[in-house]
Design a protein around this motif. Structure first.
Motif, PDB file in Angstrom:
ATOM      1  N   THR A  90       0.839  -1.212   0.000  1.00 13.18           N
ATOM      2  CA  THR A  90       0.000   0.000   0.000  1.00 13.18           C
ATOM      3  C   THR A  90       0.865   1.249   0.000  1.00 13.18           C
ATOM      4  N   LEU A  91       1.877   1.252   0.824  1.00  9.76           N
ATOM      5  CA  LEU A  91       2.774   2.403   0.913  1.00  9.76           C
ATOM      6  C   LEU A  91       3.573   2.565  -0.373  1.00  9.76           C
ATOM      7  N   LYS A  92       3.997   1.455  -0.948  1.00 12.25           N
ATOM      8  CA  LYS A  92       4.759   1.520  -2.199  1.00 12.25           C
ATOM      9  C   LYS A  92       3.933   2.186  -3.295  1.00 12.25           C
ATOM     10  N   LYS A  93       2.659   1.855  -3.361  1.00 10.91           N
ATOM     11  CA  LYS A  93       1.772   2.474  -4.347  1.00 10.91           C
ATOM     12  C   LYS A  93       1.618   3.973  -4.075  1.00 10.91           C
ATOM     13  N   MET A  94       1.533   4.341  -2.821  1.00  9.03           N
ATOM     14  CA  MET A  94       1.400   5.754  -2.453  1.00  9.03           C
ATOM     15  C   MET A  94       2.633   6.550  -2.892  1.00  9.03           C
ATOM     16  N   ILE A  95       3.814   5.940  -2.703  1.00 10.28           N
ATOM     17  CA  ILE A  95       5.052   6.628  -3.068  1.00 10.28           C
ATOM     18  C   ILE A  95       5.157   6.770  -4.581  1.00 10.28           C
ATOM     19  N   LYS A  96       4.833   5.696  -5.303  1.00  8.91           N
ATOM     20  CA  LYS A  96       4.871   5.760  -6.768  1.00  8.91           C
ATOM     21  C   LYS A  96       3.936   6.832  -7.296  1.00  8.91           C
ATOM     22  N   LYS A  97       2.758   6.930  -6.717  1.00 11.60           N
ATOM     23  CA  LYS A  97       1.793   7.929  -7.148  1.00 11.60           C
ATOM     24  C   LYS A  97       2.331   9.336  -6.881  1.00 11.60           C
ATOM     25  N   LYS A  98       2.956   9.523  -5.734  1.00 14.31           N
ATOM     26  CA  LYS A  98       3.507  10.835  -5.390  1.00 14.31           C
ATOM     27  C   LYS A  98       4.639  11.207  -6.339  1.00 14.31           C
ATOM     28  N   LEU A  99       5.451  10.218  -6.706  1.00 15.28           N
ATOM     29  CA  LEU A  99       6.570  10.462  -7.620  1.00 15.28           C
ATOM     30  C   LEU A  99       6.073  10.777  -9.021  1.00 15.28           C
ATOM     31  N   ARG A 100       4.980  10.135  -9.419  1.00 16.38           N
ATOM     32  CA  ARG A 100       4.449  10.297 -10.774  1.00 16.38           C
ATOM     33  C   ARG A 100       3.667  11.599 -10.939  1.00 16.38           C
ATOM     34  N   PHE A 154       4.770   8.739   3.604  1.00 17.12           N
ATOM     35  CA  PHE A 154       5.112   8.071   4.863  1.00 17.12           C
ATOM     36  C   PHE A 154       4.328   8.654   6.033  1.00 17.12           C
ATOM     37  N   TRP A 155       4.190   9.971   6.052  1.00 11.78           N
ATOM     38  CA  TRP A 155       3.392  10.581   7.124  1.00 11.78           C
ATOM     39  C   TRP A 155       1.929  10.180   6.999  1.00 11.78           C
ATOM     40  N   GLN A 156       1.410  10.137   5.778  1.00 10.36           N
ATOM     41  CA  GLN A 156       0.026   9.721   5.573  1.00 10.36           C
ATOM     42  C   GLN A 156      -0.171   8.267   6.012  1.00 10.36           C
ATOM     43  N   TYR A 157       0.807   7.419   5.665  1.00  7.95           N
ATOM     44  CA  TYR A 157       0.733   6.010   6.036  1.00  7.95           C
ATOM     45  C   TYR A 157       0.836   5.862   7.554  1.00  7.95           C
ATOM     46  N   TYR A 158       1.729   6.611   8.160  1.00  6.61           N
ATOM     47  CA  TYR A 158       1.890   6.547   9.610  1.00  6.61           C
ATOM     48  C   TYR A 158       0.615   6.997  10.317  1.00  6.61           C
ATOM     49  N   LYS A 205      14.419   3.637  -6.251  1.00  2.95           N
ATOM     50  CA  LYS A 205      15.558   2.840  -5.795  1.00  2.95           C
ATOM     51  C   LYS A 205      15.789   2.978  -4.293  1.00  2.95           C
ATOM     52  N   VAL A 206      15.377   4.104  -3.740  1.00  4.05           N
ATOM     53  CA  VAL A 206      15.628   4.366  -2.328  1.00  4.05           C
ATOM     54  C   VAL A 206      14.938   3.348  -1.424  1.00  4.05           C
ATOM     55  N   ILE A 207      13.914   2.681  -1.935  1.00  5.83           N
ATOM     56  CA  ILE A 207      13.175   1.703  -1.133  1.00  5.83           C
ATOM     57  C   ILE A 207      14.066   0.564  -0.664  1.00  5.83           C
ATOM     58  N   ARG A 208      15.175   0.353  -1.352  1.00  4.87           N
ATOM     59  CA  ARG A 208      16.063  -0.757  -0.976  1.00  4.87           C
ATOM     60  C   ARG A 208      16.565  -0.620   0.463  1.00  4.87           C
ATOM     61  N   HIS A 209      16.633   0.619   0.966  1.00  4.90           N
ATOM     62  CA  HIS A 209      17.129   0.822   2.329  1.00  4.90           C
ATOM     63  C   HIS A 209      16.205   0.220   3.381  1.00  4.90           C
TER      64      HIS A 209
END
Length: 371
Positions: A6-16, A148-152, A329-333
């Motif tokens: 769910t968070l990964k989708k949120m980040i992709k949407k924000k980036l796009r 991340f804040w929205q997810y938190y 790519k930053v998600i790898r961390h």
């Protein structure tokens, strides 16, 4: 750490998606102004910002990163005062001392001016009962942080939120400090900085009391390659694990922090070894000790001044603009495995003191110093 889809989708949407244009009402405008003013007021120096992190954490202990930031900021202050302490002035020129201080101070200042508005927005969101993280862009916070804040806010995942803030702040200073030509030329590319790895001088210490000890113990880790973004992020994750992995120790560290206001002097945690008043005879060298951390040592204590005694408040130029977040790519961390770390650092740190004592006494060329 399993990364939520769910968070990964949120980040992709924000980036796009492009940043939407927002119409602010008078309440939002007033809030933005208030947060900016509070951040500026508390970003005066290392002492004020370090205390601000702890005060926030006391109000909102669910935000783990704030306490981690408080402790790391304490260590930044100790590094700043080391530059005017017992040993370093014998090894660095006055200009080198200032260069190192400005390097440390700039990073400490930048992280606070980026992170503290995020914390205050969270605080106001709790107060109003609605998430206000769409306002992050008005503080030039990376697009990376809003999902991340929205997810938190929705899921209360403390670990993911903490690691996200670690990643953000280390990326935030990467171009502004680590790869800034000014600091590369005066600090990062100098022999003196590189030899910090030889001395293992980049320890980050968390002091705490145990029931059977009068002097606090310390746990922590050493940053061996400060110029490496990956290493700094990994160190942040290790420190986070150390801080919260043992509940009894965490409470002891917190109790110590609350009862020992940050001054910048290492006497805050080891007053039997360090003192903010110089005890050696003027002009005389501090004599090296076979066991510098011995609680029974009889020699004069090592001079470790308070920050306000040796450094004036630094006036900073505005933070450089730009967003570091470019791809996923930053998600790898979040996925990189983290080995268990015991945090045993006392012997390593005491060895560092021994090396510095010997170097200061002999004035050998551990550090490059002009004739």
């Amino acid at each position: 750490m399993k990364f939520p889809s769910t968070l990964k989708k949120m980040i992709k949407k924000k980036l796009r998606d492009s940043v939407p244009s927002l119409t602010l009402d008078s309440s939002d405008k007033e809030l933005i102004s208030t947060i900016r003013e509070r951040t500026i007021a508390l970003n005066k120096n290392n002492v004020t910002r370090t205390q601000a992190y702890l005060d926030f954490y006391t109000r909102h202990p669910e935000v783990h990163w704030a306490f981690l930031a408080h402790l790391v900021s304490r260590n930044a202050g100790w590094n700043m005062t080391d530059l005017k302490g017992e040993f370093i002035p014998r090894l660095l020129t006055g200009k080198e001392q200032v260069d190192f201080f400005v390097f440390l101070e700039r990073g400490n200042w930048l992280i606070f001016q980026d992170a503290y508005p995020q914390l205050l927005l969270f605080e106001e969101s709790k107060k109003r009962g609605i998430p206000l993280f769409h306002l992050l862009s008005f503080f030039n916070v990376s697009l990376f942080m809003e999902p991340f804040w929205q997810y938190y806010w929705a899921y209360k995942d403390k670990s993911i939120m903490t690691v996200a803030l670690i990643i953000n702040e280390q990326n935030y200073i990467e171009e502004r400090v680590i790869h800034n030509h000014q600091y590369k030329n005066t600090v990062l590319d100098t022999i003196s900085f590189k030899l910090q790895d030889l001395f293992d001088m980049n320890q980050i210490l968390f002091p705490y009391y145990t029931p059977i000890q009068n002097q606090p113990k310390v746990v922590g880790d050493t940053v061996h390659h400060f110029s490496s973004l990956n290493d700094r992020i990994m160190t942040g994750k290790i420190l986070y694990q150390l801080l919260y992995s043992v509940e009894s120790r965490y409470h002891s560290i917190l109790d110590w922090a609350k009862t020992h206001p940050h001054t910048g002097s290492r006497g805050d945690y080891w007053p039997h070894i360090f003192h903010d008043v110089k005890e050696t005879i003027p002009g005389a060298a501090h004599q090296p000790q076979a066991r510098p951390c011995d609680p029974e040592r009889k020699s004069p204590r090592i001079y470790s001044p308070k920050l306000m005694q040796v450094w004036e408040d630094w006036i900073h130029s505005k933070a450089e603009t730009g967003d570091w977040f470019k791809d996923m790519k930053v998600i790898r961390h979040f996925k990189n495995p983290l080995k268990h770390h015991k945090g045993d650092i006392v012997d390593n740190y005491c060895e560092t003191i021994e090396k510095l004592e010997l170097a200061a006494l002999t004035k050998k060329m551990f550090f490059k110093r002009p004739e």
